[in-house]
Design a protein around this motif. Sequence first.
Motif, PDB file in Angstrom:
ATOM      1  N   VAL B   5       1.018  -1.161   0.197  1.00 15.79           N
ATOM      2  CA  VAL B   5      -0.506  -0.071   0.028  1.00 15.79           C
ATOM      3  C   VAL B   5       1.231   1.352   0.018  1.00 15.79           C
ATOM      4  N   TYR B   6       0.935   1.986  -0.866  1.00 15.82           N
ATOM      5  CA  TYR B   6       1.485   3.067  -0.622  1.00 15.82           C
ATOM      6  C   TYR B   6       0.688   4.054  -0.669  1.00 15.82           C
ATOM      7  N   ILE B   7       1.152   4.818   0.926  1.00 10.94           N
ATOM      8  CA  ILE B   7       0.818   5.636   1.775  1.00 10.94           C
ATOM      9  C   ILE B   7       1.377   7.340   1.405  1.00 10.94           C
ATOM     10  N   GLU B   8       0.280   7.547   0.312  1.00 10.15           N
ATOM     11  CA  GLU B   8       0.678   9.418   0.510  1.00 10.15           C
ATOM     12  C   GLU B   8       0.782  10.212   1.265  1.00 10.15           C
ATOM     13  N   ILE B  32       2.306  -4.421   3.604  1.00  9.60           N
ATOM     14  CA  ILE B  32       3.371  -3.607   3.962  1.00  9.60           C
ATOM     15  C   ILE B  32       3.142  -2.187   2.896  1.00  9.60           C
ATOM     16  N   ALA B  33       3.203  -1.812   3.905  1.00  7.51           N
ATOM     17  CA  ALA B  33       2.713   0.171   3.592  1.00  7.51           C
ATOM     18  C   ALA B  33       4.002   0.958   3.731  1.00  7.51           C
ATOM     19  N   VAL B  34       4.104   1.492   2.085  1.00 11.50           N
ATOM     20  CA  VAL B  34       5.675   1.840   1.841  1.00 11.50           C
ATOM     21  C   VAL B  34       5.024   3.244   1.726  1.00 11.50           C
ATOM     22  N   LEU B  35       6.238   4.277   2.573  1.00 14.49           N
ATOM     23  CA  LEU B  35       6.786   5.706   2.201  1.00 14.49           C
ATOM     24  C   LEU B  35       7.049   6.033   1.071  1.00 14.49           C
ATOM     25  N   ILE B  36       7.309   7.009   0.834  1.00 14.78           N
ATOM     26  CA  ILE B  36       8.511   7.747   0.424  1.00 14.78           C
ATOM     27  C   ILE B  36       8.938   9.088  -0.087  1.00 14.78           C
ATOM     28  N   GLY B  37       9.812   9.554   0.173  1.00 14.86           N
ATOM     29  CA  GLY B  37       9.687  11.524   0.777  1.00 14.86           C
ATOM     30  C   GLY B  37      11.289  11.163   2.233  1.00 14.86           C
ATOM     31  N   ALA B  38      10.927  12.891   2.468  1.00 16.74           N
ATOM     32  CA  ALA B  38      12.355  13.243   2.789  1.00 16.74           C
ATOM     33  C   ALA B  38      11.243  13.648   4.106  1.00 16.74           C
ATOM     34  N   ASP B  39      12.132  13.318   5.564  1.00 16.29           N
ATOM     35  CA  ASP B  39      11.380  14.268   7.119  1.00 16.29           C
ATOM     36  C   ASP B  39       9.916  12.978   7.140  1.00 16.29           C
ATOM     37  N   LEU B  56      10.396   2.509   4.805  1.00 21.16           N
ATOM     38  CA  LEU B  56      10.173   3.670   5.015  1.00 21.16           C
ATOM     39  C   LEU B  56      11.356   4.242   3.551  1.00 21.16           C
ATOM     40  N   VAL B  57      11.181   4.389   3.005  1.00 22.67           N
ATOM     41  CA  VAL B  57      12.212   5.038   1.842  1.00 22.67           C
ATOM     42  C   VAL B  57      12.577   6.065   1.233  1.00 22.67           C
ATOM     43  N   ASP B  58      13.726   7.015   2.533  1.00 23.21           N
ATOM     44  CA  ASP B  58      14.475   8.026   2.786  1.00 23.21           C
ATOM     45  C   ASP B  58      14.423   8.523   1.205  1.00 23.21           C
ATOM     46  N   THR B  59      14.024   8.918   0.962  1.00 18.10           N
ATOM     47  CA  THR B  59      13.884  10.954  -0.564  1.00 18.10           C
ATOM     48  C   THR B  59      13.909  11.579  -0.675  1.00 18.10           C
ATOM     49  N   PRO B  60      15.528  12.812  -0.362  1.00 22.14           N
ATOM     50  CA  PRO B  60      15.178  13.697  -0.682  1.00 22.14           C
ATOM     51  C   PRO B  60      14.913  14.749  -1.817  1.00 22.14           C
ATOM     52  N   SER B  61      14.251  15.753  -1.734  1.00 19.69           N
ATOM     53  CA  SER B  61      13.322  16.506  -2.776  1.00 19.69           C
ATOM     54  C   SER B  61      12.598  15.257  -3.672  1.00 19.69           C
ATOM     55  N   PRO B  62      11.491  15.122  -2.584  1.00 25.33           N
ATOM     56  CA  PRO B  62      10.696  14.026  -4.110  1.00 25.33           C
ATOM     57  C   PRO B  62       9.957  14.722  -5.493  1.00 25.33           C
ATOM     58  N   CYS B  63      10.112  14.136  -6.220  1.00 25.88           N
ATOM     59  CA  CYS B  63       9.150  14.898  -6.961  1.00 25.88           C
ATOM     60  C   CYS B  63       8.268  13.423  -8.365  1.00 25.88           C
ATOM     61  N   PRO B  64       7.833  13.209  -8.877  1.00 27.12           N
ATOM     62  CA  PRO B  64       6.691  12.773  -8.671  1.00 27.12           C
ATOM     63  C   PRO B  64       7.571  11.029 -10.371  1.00 27.12           C
ATOM     64  N   ASP B  65       9.083  12.008 -11.038  1.00 23.58           N
ATOM     65  CA  ASP B  65       9.770  10.474 -11.043  1.00 23.58           C
ATOM     66  C   ASP B  65      10.417  10.336 -10.642  1.00 23.58           C
ATOM     67  N   SER B  66      10.974  10.600  -9.559  1.00 25.62           N
ATOM     68  CA  SER B  66      12.013  10.048  -8.441  1.00 25.62           C
ATOM     69  C   SER B  66      10.798   8.736  -8.181  1.00 25.62           C
ATOM     70  N   VAL B  67       9.574   9.388  -7.728  1.00 20.05           N
ATOM     71  CA  VAL B  67       8.917   8.451  -6.581  1.00 20.05           C
ATOM     72  C   VAL B  67       8.952   7.157  -7.223  1.00 20.05           C
ATOM     73  N   LEU B  68       8.267   7.517  -8.479  1.00 15.28           N
ATOM     74  CA  LEU B  68       8.003   6.500  -9.246  1.00 15.28           C
ATOM     75  C   LEU B  68       8.761   5.002 -10.140  1.00 15.28           C
ATOM     76  N   ALA B  69      10.359   6.183  -9.832  1.00 20.60           N
ATOM     77  CA  ALA B  69      11.404   4.680 -10.033  1.00 20.60           C
ATOM     78  C   ALA B  69      11.873   4.682  -8.639  1.00 20.60           C
ATOM     79  N   VAL B  70      11.271   4.588  -8.438  1.00 14.06           N
ATOM     80  CA  VAL B  70      11.576   3.688  -6.288  1.00 14.06           C
ATOM     81  C   VAL B  70      10.896   3.277  -6.720  1.00 14.06           C
ATOM     82  N   LEU B  71       9.649   2.996  -6.694  1.00 21.04           N
ATOM     83  CA  LEU B  71       8.510   2.516  -6.358  1.00 21.04           C
ATOM     84  C   LEU B  71       8.211   0.881  -7.169  1.00 21.04           C
TER      85      LEU B  71
END
Lengths: 262, 323
Positions: B5-8, B32-39, B56-71
């Motif tokens: 489950v992607y947690i926005e 598995i609940a997945v969070l992607i982003g900073a802080d 929790l995937v710590d991803t600095p300055s997330p944007c749609p393309d980087s979140v998608l790449a992580v997913l």
Amino acid sequence: MDILVCVKQVPDDYVEVRLDPSTNTPATAAIEQVNNAFDTYAVELAVRYCETNGGTVTVVSIGPERSKNNLKNLLAVGAKKAFLFCDAIFENADENAVASYLSKAIKKCETENGAPYGLILCGKESTDEISGQVGAILAEKLDLGFVSSVIEVEPGDEGLIAKQETEEGYTLYEVSSPAVFTIAKPSYDPRYPTIKSKLAARKAEIPMFSAADADIAAEAGKVICLGYSEPPKRKAGIKIQDMPGAEAAVKAASIMADDKVL
Amino acid sequence: MKTIVYIETVNGKPINGSLELLTPSSDLGDTIAVLIGADLAEAASQVAGYGTPVLLVDTPSPCPDSVLAVLEKLVKDKKPDAVLFSATQAGKDYAPRLAARLNTGCVTDATVLEADADNNLIFTRPAFGGTVLEQLSMGGLRPQIATIRSGSYAKPARAEAEVEAEAAVESVRIPVPENSVRAKAVKSVQEITETINLEGADVIVTGGRGMGNAENYEMVKELAALLGGVVGATRPAMEEGWISRAHQVGQSGKIVAPKLYIACGVSGSMQHISGIMGSKYIVAINKDEAASIFNVADVGIVGDVKEVMPVIIEEIRKRKEAF
């Protein structure tokens, strides 16, 4: 920069679609087919872009031969070329298959256009299925940059600047060209044709291609429709009419109080 | 079955539409609940409080393309049977793009999720402005990717544990190749600062084109305030500029299910009606006795909003004061 706009033919969304009781499928056969509203916004945005920055707009559709008339309507409001892809293998395609067919049809359009497209637009969703997937999948199939719900496009230093409408405002994205954008409702409405542009469009010949013409092979759907149903209906309750507004309001408030909703 | 489950998150907080997905996913099996982003550490422990393991995937300055790449990387590693998103603007971007990258299927805006004996999901989703429901399946394709409309499921009850987080939070970093970011966000502007919680509201008072002008629209706001409710709007009212689009109810706005819905000067396009069908009690005021809104209203008042509304407001105020 030339722009290609992908246009879907949909049943007029002013008409309510119900299930045909004999087949239990949506009864759309008798409803007039029109260009999807969001796709017409995309055409207007593309025409405005080219009027300011140069280039021409092509519209492309996958659909039955009668779609030609709807494509002519778009030639009357600024599109310069229109191509139709018509083939039995395109019928009943799911979003993934449509995006795949479009990705190949676009190559054929570029050959016919004599130049590549710097920008490919789709409406953000169609008013029939409302699934909003084709533009996003198309960007992946073409391996291009993607921005959804765009309401403005400007040339940028390194390509294009797309203004995406968001829930609380907007975000500007810089993307290199070519790119795929889906278009939401901009602040303006599509223009109306003039008598002159309408007559010229009526006379236009719209090239029609088969799947084989564009080297397109049939693709199995990834999503299958198992069946349809209708949402539970609501019954109308009490209607207060034929009395002065103030009196009706007092009565309504009293019913609401009795029903304990206040 | 195993579901991601992607947690926005918005402003560092998990959104309700995402948390609601933990209900059907835990009925289906492991989540598995997945969070992607900073802080997002605080948001992650909040999600873990529902008893679901969190990644929790710590991803600095997330944007749609980087979140998608992580997913994409994550889903390829974890090989879930299903990946669920809330049907938000972002969710509806990620889901089909992810499906294309993984060569699988995607369903958007589902409202019901059921599994057969082989863990093949059957999705119910509205089409044609909500007058028709489709039942869709991807057969044996994996993962099955979908966006689910907010309000389709209730949030799970929070774990009663004294400890901060009942389930574990695993923190990882997944590097994003630079060339995967093609759309670079250069500027984000917040034009609408008010927070409008239409989805969670008990009372909604909506004004339509029939309100006539911005001045009359104030009566809609007054009635909403009196009932402790939220102001809604139809698309025409929003396009007239009487109110911001954050208030829009219907297919192109928010799907709502309040206890009381009052439609003022709303004719009731099918796109609007399908967005309010979940309401417990509908009251409609319209001067056109043939308006479709009356077909779904528990109480319909045929009359001019300018005459009816001031009296309704007064009557309700009297009743409130009497308590």
